[in-house]
Each structure stands twice: as C-alpha cells, then as structure tokens.
Write a protein that holds these residues in place. Structure first.
Motif, PDB file in Angstrom:
ATOM      1  N   ARG A 137       8.744 -21.081  70.458  1.00  7.33           N
ATOM      2  CA  ARG A 137       7.714 -21.983  69.963  1.00  7.33           C
ATOM      3  C   ARG A 137       6.439 -21.886  70.801  1.00  7.33           C
ATOM      4  N   ARG A 138       6.602 -21.736  72.097  1.00  6.80           N
ATOM      5  CA  ARG A 138       5.425 -21.585  72.962  1.00  6.80           C
ATOM      6  C   ARG A 138       4.671 -20.306  72.622  1.00  6.80           C
ATOM      7  N   LEU A 139       5.413 -19.245  72.379  1.00  2.00           N
ATOM      8  CA  LEU A 139       4.771 -17.984  72.016  1.00  2.00           C
ATOM      9  C   LEU A 139       4.080 -18.095  70.664  1.00  2.00           C
ATOM     10  N   GLY A 140       4.687 -18.810  69.732  1.00  2.00           N
ATOM     11  CA  GLY A 140       4.052 -19.018  68.431  1.00  2.00           C
ATOM     12  C   GLY A 140       2.776 -19.818  68.544  1.00  2.00           C
ATOM     13  N   THR A 141       2.771 -20.858  69.364  1.00  2.00           N
ATOM     14  CA  THR A 141       1.579 -21.672  69.567  1.00  2.00           C
ATOM     15  C   THR A 141       0.442 -20.854  70.161  1.00  2.00           C
ATOM     16  N   ALA A 142       0.803 -19.883  71.019  1.00  2.00           N
ATOM     17  CA  ALA A 142      -0.204 -19.037  71.659  1.00  2.00           C
ATOM     18  C   ALA A 142      -0.656 -17.887  70.770  1.00  2.00           C
ATOM     19  N   GLY A 143      -0.088 -17.776  69.555  1.00  2.00           N
ATOM     20  CA  GLY A 143      -0.473 -16.696  68.662  1.00  2.00           C
ATOM     21  C   GLY A 143       0.105 -15.359  69.056  1.00  2.00           C
ATOM     22  N   LEU A 144       1.365 -15.347  69.528  1.00  2.00           N
ATOM     23  CA  LEU A 144       2.039 -14.109  69.934  1.00  2.00           C
ATOM     24  C   LEU A 144       3.311 -13.909  69.098  1.00  2.00           C
ATOM     25  N   PRO A 145       3.174 -13.725  67.789  1.00  2.10           N
ATOM     26  CA  PRO A 145       4.370 -13.593  66.941  1.00  2.10           C
ATOM     27  C   PRO A 145       5.181 -12.333  67.244  1.00  2.10           C
ATOM     28  N   ASP A 146       4.514 -11.235  67.562  1.00  2.91           N
ATOM     29  CA  ASP A 146       5.240  -9.994  67.851  1.00  2.91           C
ATOM     30  C   ASP A 146       6.084 -10.132  69.119  1.00  2.91           C
ATOM     31  N   THR A 188      17.354 -21.673  66.697  1.00  5.28           N
ATOM     32  CA  THR A 188      16.596 -20.556  67.257  1.00  5.28           C
ATOM     33  C   THR A 188      15.859 -19.806  66.157  1.00  5.28           C
ATOM     34  N   TYR A 189      16.562 -19.593  65.032  1.00  4.58           N
ATOM     35  CA  TYR A 189      15.899 -18.930  63.906  1.00  4.58           C
ATOM     36  C   TYR A 189      14.712 -19.752  63.420  1.00  4.58           C
ATOM     37  N   SER A 190      14.876 -21.069  63.344  1.00  7.24           N
ATOM     38  CA  SER A 190      13.789 -21.930  62.881  1.00  7.24           C
ATOM     39  C   SER A 190      12.569 -21.816  63.791  1.00  7.24           C
ATOM     40  N   CYS A 191      12.822 -21.729  65.096  1.00  8.02           N
ATOM     41  CA  CYS A 191      11.719 -21.580  66.054  1.00  8.02           C
ATOM     42  C   CYS A 191      10.994 -20.249  65.853  1.00  8.02           C
ATOM     43  N   LEU A 192      11.768 -19.184  65.593  1.00  5.40           N
ATOM     44  CA  LEU A 192      11.145 -17.888  65.332  1.00  5.40           C
ATOM     45  C   LEU A 192      10.336 -17.934  64.036  1.00  5.40           C
ATOM     46  N   LEU A 193      10.919 -18.535  63.002  1.00  2.98           N
ATOM     47  CA  LEU A 193      10.197 -18.651  61.737  1.00  2.98           C
ATOM     48  C   LEU A 193       8.899 -19.433  61.916  1.00  2.98           C
ATOM     49  N   ASN A 194       8.928 -20.469  62.734  1.00  7.15           N
ATOM     50  CA  ASN A 194       7.731 -21.266  62.998  1.00  7.15           C
ATOM     51  C   ASN A 194       6.655 -20.425  63.681  1.00  7.15           C
ATOM     52  N   ALA A 195       7.060 -19.582  64.649  1.00  7.33           N
ATOM     53  CA  ALA A 195       6.101 -18.725  65.352  1.00  7.33           C
ATOM     54  C   ALA A 195       5.475 -17.716  64.399  1.00  7.33           C
ATOM     55  N   LEU A 196       6.292 -17.125  63.523  1.00  5.17           N
ATOM     56  CA  LEU A 196       5.773 -16.152  62.567  1.00  5.17           C
ATOM     57  C   LEU A 196       4.919 -16.819  61.500  1.00  5.17           C
ATOM     58  N   ALA A 197       5.306 -18.032  61.104  1.00  6.64           N
ATOM     59  CA  ALA A 197       4.584 -18.743  60.049  1.00  6.64           C
ATOM     60  C   ALA A 197       3.170 -19.099  60.485  1.00  6.64           C
ATOM     61  N   LYS A 198       2.992 -19.491  61.739  1.00  2.90           N
ATOM     62  CA  LYS A 198       1.662 -19.856  62.221  1.00  2.90           C
ATOM     63  C   LYS A 198       0.694 -18.691  62.141  1.00  2.90           C
ATOM     64  N   ALA A 199       1.242 -17.472  62.229  1.00  3.61           N
ATOM     65  CA  ALA A 199       0.400 -16.278  62.126  1.00  3.61           C
ATOM     66  C   ALA A 199       0.258 -15.792  60.693  1.00  3.61           C
ATOM     67  N   GLY A 200       0.883 -16.488  59.741  1.00  4.27           N
ATOM     68  CA  GLY A 200       0.796 -16.081  58.349  1.00  4.27           C
ATOM     69  C   GLY A 200       1.537 -14.797  58.043  1.00  4.27           C
ATOM     70  N   ARG A 201       2.569 -14.477  58.818  1.00  4.56           N
ATOM     71  CA  ARG A 201       3.324 -13.222  58.638  1.00  4.56           C
ATOM     72  C   ARG A 201       4.402 -13.425  57.591  1.00  4.56           C
ATOM     73  N   ALA A 202       3.989 -13.481  56.325  1.00  2.00           N
ATOM     74  CA  ALA A 202       4.894 -13.858  55.254  1.00  2.00           C
ATOM     75  C   ALA A 202       6.054 -12.881  55.096  1.00  2.00           C
ATOM     76  N   ASP A 203       5.775 -11.585  55.138  1.00  2.00           N
ATOM     77  CA  ASP A 203       6.847 -10.593  54.945  1.00  2.00           C
ATOM     78  C   ASP A 203       7.888 -10.698  56.054  1.00  2.00           C
ATOM     79  N   ASP A 204       7.433 -10.881  57.292  1.00  2.00           N
ATOM     80  CA  ASP A 204       8.363 -11.012  58.414  1.00  2.00           C
ATOM     81  C   ASP A 204       9.189 -12.282  58.295  1.00  2.00           C
ATOM     82  N   VAL A 205       8.543 -13.366  57.865  1.00  2.00           N
ATOM     83  CA  VAL A 205       9.265 -14.634  57.708  1.00  2.00           C
ATOM     84  C   VAL A 205      10.360 -14.484  56.658  1.00  2.00           C
ATOM     85  N   GLU A 206      10.028 -13.839  55.545  1.00  2.00           N
ATOM     86  CA  GLU A 206      11.024 -13.664  54.485  1.00  2.00           C
ATOM     87  C   GLU A 206      12.207 -12.831  54.972  1.00  2.00           C
TER      88      GLU A 206
END
Length: 833
Positions: free
Chosen positions: A143-152, A173-191
């Motif tokens: 979640r911290r990485l997602g907030t900082a804009g570091l989805p990769d 844990t999966y939900s936290c990863l999905l949240n990080a990817l979602a903030k970056a708009g990475r739709a394909d990765d989220v799916e």
C-alpha cells in the motif's frame, strides 16, 4: 507488519519523555544493555544529533546489542524521516543485524510518498536481504508503494513473497496489490492479478474492497464501460456506499458523461440513499472546475432541497464558475441571493465579479457594484478592488480611463471616463480610499506599454510627491522605455531616484541600462556598468553583450568590440558562443576574415567548442571573399568535431561548389541533405540551378526546377532571376522567355541590370520586337542614365534595334521621347567610343 502492531508502536511514543545526553548516560547500570528501552533511549540520543558530533565508541557498543524491535522504536521516534533513514542505513550495516519486516515497514511509513527513490530502494533491500514477512506486513508495504506511485515495484515485491520473503499471499495481500495497481490506472494488470487471486484464494476472496479497487482502477484508466459493470456488480451485492458513488460520479463527469453522472445520483436517491453534503459538495466543485456550471447549479439546488448549509466557499465556486463561463448576469443573481441568505462576500469574490465586468467591458456596472458592496470593507481593502478596475481599463486598451480613475483616487470626487470605451462612468470614491503602490504600478506600467512615456514620468513624479515610493516593476518599465527611446541620461536619473527611495535595483534594471548603453555603442560606459553589476551580484544578459558587439562591429569598430570582450573576461563574465559569433560575423562583413579565424581558434582553445552557427559564419566569410578551399576546410573541421551540418551549412557549400565549377559535388551534397531529412530550401535550389547553367547543363537545371516545385518549395524572385539568366547563358532563348513570362505572372520582375541584359539577349537572338517592348517599359520607369554600365546596356540595345528596319521608327520614338541621345547611342557598354 500487521496494522495492529504498527499502530501500537506509534501509540507508545506518548509514554516516552524527552531526554538529554547527560541523562542518557547517567546511570547505564539501571537497565540491561540489551533491553529495547535502553537501546532505543541511547540510539535516539545519538541519531538526534548531527552526524559529526556522534560518539563512535558508544555507537559500536550499542550496535552489539541492536535488535529489530529497538530499531523499529528508534525509527518511529526520530524527529524526521531523514534522521530515520540515516539510522536505518547505519543499522543495516552493523555485523549480525538484520532488519525485520516491522523495522522495514516503520521506515516505509516514515518516508513521504514523494520520496519515491528511497521507497523503491527500501523495497529492493527487503527482497535482496530475504526479509521474512507476514501477509499483513507485506500488504502494508504494498500500500505504501501504491501511494508513492510505484506499481511496478509493488508487483515485484509481491511476486517475491513466496520464494524470497517466506510469505504466502492471502486475499488481504492481493487486495493491497490491486489497490497499488489501481491507483496507477493499470487496468490490464489489475484484471490479471484478480484472476490470479480468484484461482488461489477462491471466489469468496473478492469482497467490496477488492471491487472498490477495481472500480477505482477503471475510473483512473478512463474505461467507463468496465467501471459501470463493476458498479452494477457492487450494487447487486449491496456494496454501494457514498464513497463508491462519489468516485464514479466524479469520474463520469471528468469523462464528459454528464448525463451518466446525473443518472447515478438519481439511482442513489431511488435506492433511498440520500446524497451526503460531502458528495454534493464534491460534485458542485467538480462540475464548476470543469466548466459545467449548469450541472453544478443542479447539484447546488439539491443541496438546498436537502437543507444542507451552503457556505461562502460553495457560493464562491459557483459564482466564479459562472463568471468564467461569461454568465455574469446569473453570477450577480446568485451573488444577491447569497447576501439575502446572510452570507457575507469576501474580497476575493468581489474581485472576481469586478474582473468579469471589466473583461466584458461593463464599466458602467462596475462602480455601482463597488459602492453597493464595499461598505463593510476597510479603505485599504477597497483600494485593492479599485486596482482590479485599473487593470481592467489597461487590459481593455483604455489607458486614458485608467489614468483618470487613478487621479480621482488621488484627489477624490467625481470622474468621467474618456470617449474610447463605453461612455460615462460616474462614481464617487470615499475620502479614505487612496491609491497605493499597486495602483500606481498598474497605471505607470500601462502608460509605458502604450508608449505614453512622458505622462508616466509625470505621474511617477506626482506619486513620489505623495510620499508613495512605488514598486520595482514600474521603475524597471520606465527605465527600459527610456533606454528604448535613447533617453539614457533620464534612465540613469530614474535609476538613482529609485535607489534613493530604498528600492533595490534588480538584474532586469541593470540590464535595461546595459541595453541603452549598447544602443549608444559606448563600450567604456558598458564596462563601468558591468563592474557595478558584478559588485551587486548581477549578471549581464548575453543578448545585451551580443548587441554591444554587433553594434561596434557593424560600425567598423572591431578593435573596440574585442577589447570589450576582453574586459568582460577580466571581470569574470564569460561571453557565450553567440556573442563571440557576433564578433566573428562583424569581422567577416568588414572583410577581416583572417582576424575572424584567429578569434575562432582562440575561443576554441580556451573557452568553447564553437557550434554549427560559428562554423557557418566562417564558411560564409570565406565564401564571400572567394576563398573556397578555406571554406571547405572549415566544413571538414566541423565534421571532424562531430557536429552535424545544418541546412545553412549545406546551402553555403552548395553555393561554393556551384560557383567554383564543382557542380557534381554540389549535387551530391543535395542528395546528402535528402538522406539526412534536411529539406532543401529555395536558396539550395537557386545555387544549384545557377551552377548547372554555368556548367552548360540547362536540361538538368530545368529538371531540378521542376523538382523544386514538386517538393512544394516555391521559387522567389531571386530564383527566377538566376534561372532566366542561366538559361540565357546556355542560349535557351525560348525557355528563358517562357519562364520570364511566368515570373511576371507571379508578380516578380528582374532587377534593372538583369532586365537590360535579358533585353539585349532577346534582341541578339531574333526577338527584337519583344526586346523593344521591354526596353520601352524600362525607360518608362524613369531610369537615370548616370550609371555608365546601365547607359551602355541601353545604348547597345538601341543601336541593335536601329538596324532592324521593321522597328526603326519605334527606336526613333525611344530616342526622342526618352532623351536617349545620338551621341549616347555610339557609346559602348564600358563608355568608350
């Protein structure tokens, strides 16, 4: 680290009292050296100090007992993230110590989101050190990485969980990863991750939080159809709340799908969910900022129906939105409604409305509006409102109205505007409302802008008499305009006056004076100015230095220009290559090409690698002086330095090779331009066509002419002149005549010498009638015969035409009417008999 563990660590901070170095070292025997509180106490003492003052011996002793809990405690209690990071790095280097997921996440929680590089490195260290993690700790880091804009980075850490971090991801844990990817708009990765989550954790793992992340992802990625599908899924399960609705409504409004946004609010109401004040407020602000004031007003009306309180901020955003949409009538209506509801307008809102009145030219409305709404304001605040009107007059081009309004503010009473705007603007200004520095600044700068310099100077003098010193900007404008008008002495008087008033000249002020000096071509005064600038910590603008050098060089004062450059260097101001190029260009134009080359070599060895422009100047200088081989040497030197020739470079070399008879080399250069995607210009084609004709290859010249036009490069008068003259050289009379006629149709004509040469060519090649007609046109232009060469051309044509019996009578008319004497007709082109 679990969120609970992390929360408890923070709450313990309130139990620890401040300490000093003295108390920290007072009784070391009272605590076991390895206890968390003992270690944290003493480590905090050391790392709260500057690095240079830390006790290295003490730190080595404490490091031997360092533990992850103690490290976590220290990280959370240090005064800043920089101190914490310093400690974190130090701890990681201690023998036998490894950070735990708790100390690592403590560091991650301290780092601000914008410190992306540090967070990225921290995550990398967690993986490389094989730091064991719990699912909760892993989720927190993600979640911290997602907030900082570091989805990769978040994805890499997650993928390393099983193999490196001894952690089996769960639904959280999966939900936290999905949240990080979602903030970056990475739709394909989220799916993809969502499918992976379902496969590993089951369908029941997809909860409202998972779908909320998915919805946010589609909103951020701009995929409204998928977002709507997720919303329907959440709605079917009863998982729609205010946050979800607000997210989707704002997203739809951002996409321009206003109807869909309104429909969502309607569905919310149909479900018995009354939109909250916050939801409607977000919509009002969102629609207003996007220029959809109509929808903002609809949401505003809903707020009123639900009985929500509407404050000044809400009214302001709506009124400002209406003003920006040029709906000033509706803005005023809402403004009056706001006052009736007991909401008092602030100065910012009043200024916005007045600014809109002014921008639309409604100056007759401005003053009654001010008088009706400024009673509760202090005189100083009212002045700022009148300043908006002053700016409005200046921006509308009515500087006279601005000037008269300022004088009314100075002296009070009634004012009538100029006839340039919208007629009469009567107003009464309160006695206590006097102009301030901003008022004078607006009008004086406006007077300078509209070139009313003397009026600006008079107003400034009157301002100073009122004990108002003004602002730096107005003095800068005055000084610059005085310098532009070559009134340098007055500019210096203004410069000294502003200093006497306590205003510190800026770099702009000094450079404006420098510009005036440059126009005067006074290197001595320029050097004095540079010394004063250096003393006050200002740098000269290169364009002014270049102007000085150019002015001196164009006046033939090359030596003074070089002395000026030397003095600049002595004072520590290094002229740039543009200034040196100006000096070289001046030398070349004065015929001092060898001195220009010497300067070129000097700056190459001491200061700069000359750029393409500098090389072009030398190539052109050698070209004009007929030193074609030297020009080619400079070209080859430029290539050896790794510089890429410009179109100008190629044009110069093509002209050189064309004039020196190396036409095949010029054609090869044209092909190279095409290879480098440097489009040839009309100059390129003109040089080549002239060269081909000079080489006796007119057919190739004609082909190239056609190619030039196919490439959408329109020939100009110089190109036509070169082509017609070139065809004449090759005895292609019919072709030359055809292109001459085309040239005339395009609105161009040959210069007088080229035309006389063409006339003689026509006469000598059997087109005497056409030549006679053109000669009449030349003589009708009142051509003076004082130029011997011109007279020779005319007399030669007359003499040849006299031999033709068919038009001999026309020749007699030419001689009688245009005073071409019989004696003149016997002169040759060089004036001899």
């Amino acid at each position: 680290m679990s969120l609970g563990r992390f929360g408890r660590a923070r709450s313990s901070l309130f139990l620890i009292q401040p300490f000093t170095t003295t108390t920290a070292a007072a009784s070391p025997s009272t605590h076991a050296p390895s206890s968390v509180s003992f270690l944290a106490h003493h480590l905090l003492d050391e790392f709260s100090r500057p690095r240079s003052t830390r006790d290295a011996v003490r730190l080595r002793r404490l490091a031997a007992h360092l533990s992850p809990p103690a490290a976590e405690s220290v990280i959370l209690r240090l005064p800043s993230w920089r101190h914490a990071l310093d400690f974190f790095r130090w701890a990681a280097e201690q023998p036998g110590f490894r950070h735990s997921c708790y100390s690592l996440n403590a560091m991650a929680s301290i780092l601000p989101p914008h410190q992306r590089a540090h967070l990225d490195r921290l995550a990398g260290e967690a993986v490389s050190s094989r730091c064991p993690m719990t699912p909760g700790a892993l989720g927190f880091l993600l979640r911290r990485l997602g907030t900082a804009g570091l989805p990769d980075t978040a994805a890499r850490v997650f993928d390393a969980a099983r193999t490196t971090l001894s952690c089996t991801p769960n639904s959280y844990t999966y939900s936290c990863l999905l949240n990080a990817l979602a903030k970056a708009g990475r739709a394909d990765d989220v799916e993809a991750r969502l499918r992976e989550m379902v496969a590993r954790c089951g369908d029941e793992s997809v909860d409202r939080y998972t779908l909320t992340s998915l919805l946010q992802c589609y909103c951020n990625a701009g995929r409204p159809d998928e977002a709507n599908t997720v919303f329907q899924r959440m709605s079917d399960r009863g998982w729609v709340d205010e946050h979800v609705l607000t997210m989707l409504v704002v997203a739809f409004s951002k996409w321009g799908k206003v109807d869909s946004a309104v429909e969502l609010v309607g569905r919310m109401e149909a479900l018995g969910m009354m939109p909250s004040e916050k939801t409607l407020s977000v919509l009002v602000h969102g629609f207003s900022k996007q220029g959809r004031v109509d929808m903002a007003m609809e949401m505003f009306d809903k707020m009123a129906r639900y009985g929500f309180r509407v404050d000044l901020a809400m009214y302001s955003v709506l009124i400002e939105g209406l003003c920006q949409g040029n709906k000033i009538g509706k803005a005023v209506h809402l403004f009056e409604e706001m006052k009736r509801n007991g909401v008092v307008p602030d100065v910012r809102l009043l200024k916005k409305i007045i600014e809109t009145f002014c921008s639309e030219g409604h100056f007759t409305t401005v003053f009654p509006f001010i008088n009706g709404n400024a009673e509760h304001l202090k005189p100083g605040t009212v002045v700022s409102i009148y300043n908006v009107v002053l700016e409005g007059f200046v921006n509308s081009g009515d500087i006279e109205a601005a000037y008269q309004l300022l004088r009314s503010m100075m002296h009070g009473g009634q004012r009538v505007s100029s006839d340039n705007t919208s007629g009469l603007h009567p107003f009464v200004i309160s006695e206590g409302v006097k102009p301030n520095c901003d008022s004078f600044n607006i009008v004086v700068c406006g007077l300078c802008k509209f070139k009313k310099l003397d009026l600006a100077l008079a107003l400034t003098k009157e301002m100073i008499g009122l004990n108002c010193k003004g602002k730096l900007l107005m003095y800068n404008d005055l000084i610059l305009e005085l310098c532009k008008s070559d009134r340098l002495d007055e500019a210096y008087q203004m410069f000294n006056k502003m200093k006497d008033l306590g205003l510190k000249p800026s770099e702009f002020t000094y450079n404006s004076l420098f510009y005036g000096i440059s126009r005067r071509k006074d290197p001595s005064a320029a050097i004095d100015q540079l010394r004063e600038m250096r003393t006050n910590g200002h740098k000269p603008w290169i364009k002014n230095c270049t102007e000085m050098v150019q002015q001196l060089c164009f006046s033939g004062r090359i030596t003074e220009a070089l002395q000026f450059l030397d003095e600049m260097l002595k004072m520590g101001f290094l002229p740039d290559i543009v200034t040196y190029s100006a000096a070289m260009n001046g030398m070349c134009k004065s015929g001092e090409i060898d001195n220009a080359l010497e300067l070129f070599r000097d700056i190459s060895s001491k200061y700069y690698l000359p750029d393409v422009v500098a090389h072009n100047i030398l190539i052109n200088g050698f070209r004009k002086s007929g030193k074609f081989d030297e020009a080619q040497e400079i070209m080859e030197e430029m290539l050896s330095k790794g510089l890429f020739p410009s179109v100008v470079t190629y044009n110069l070399m093509i002209d050189i090779w064309s004039k020196s008879g190396r036409i095949d080399k010029a054609i090869a250069c044209l092909n190279k331009m095409s290879d480098e995607e440097k489009p040839p210009t009309v100059v390129t084609y003109t040089s080549l066509i002239d060269g081909l004709c000079s080489a006796g290859r007119p057919d190739e010249a004609i082909v190239l002419w056609c190619k030039m036009r196919e490439n959408s490069c329109a020939p100009n008068d110089i190109a036509y002149t070169a082509f017609v003259n070139g065809l004449c050289k090759c005895d292609r009379i019919e072709t030359a005549l055809r292109y001459y006629e085309e040239m005339k149709m395009k609105g161009y004509d040959l210069d007088i010498f080229s035309l006389l040469h063409f006339i003689n060519f026509l006469i000598s090649h059997g087109h005497a009638s056409k030549g006679c007609d053109l000669l009449k046109e030349v003589l009708q232009k009142d051509v003076h015969s004082s130029n011997m060469k011109m007279t020779g051309f005319i007399n030669k044509a007359v003499e040849e035409l006299s031999k033709d019996g068919r038009i001999s009578s026309d020749i007699k008319i030419l001689v009688d009417k245009y005073l071409v004497s019989g004696d003149q007709t016997t002169h040759n082109e060089d004036g001899s008999k």
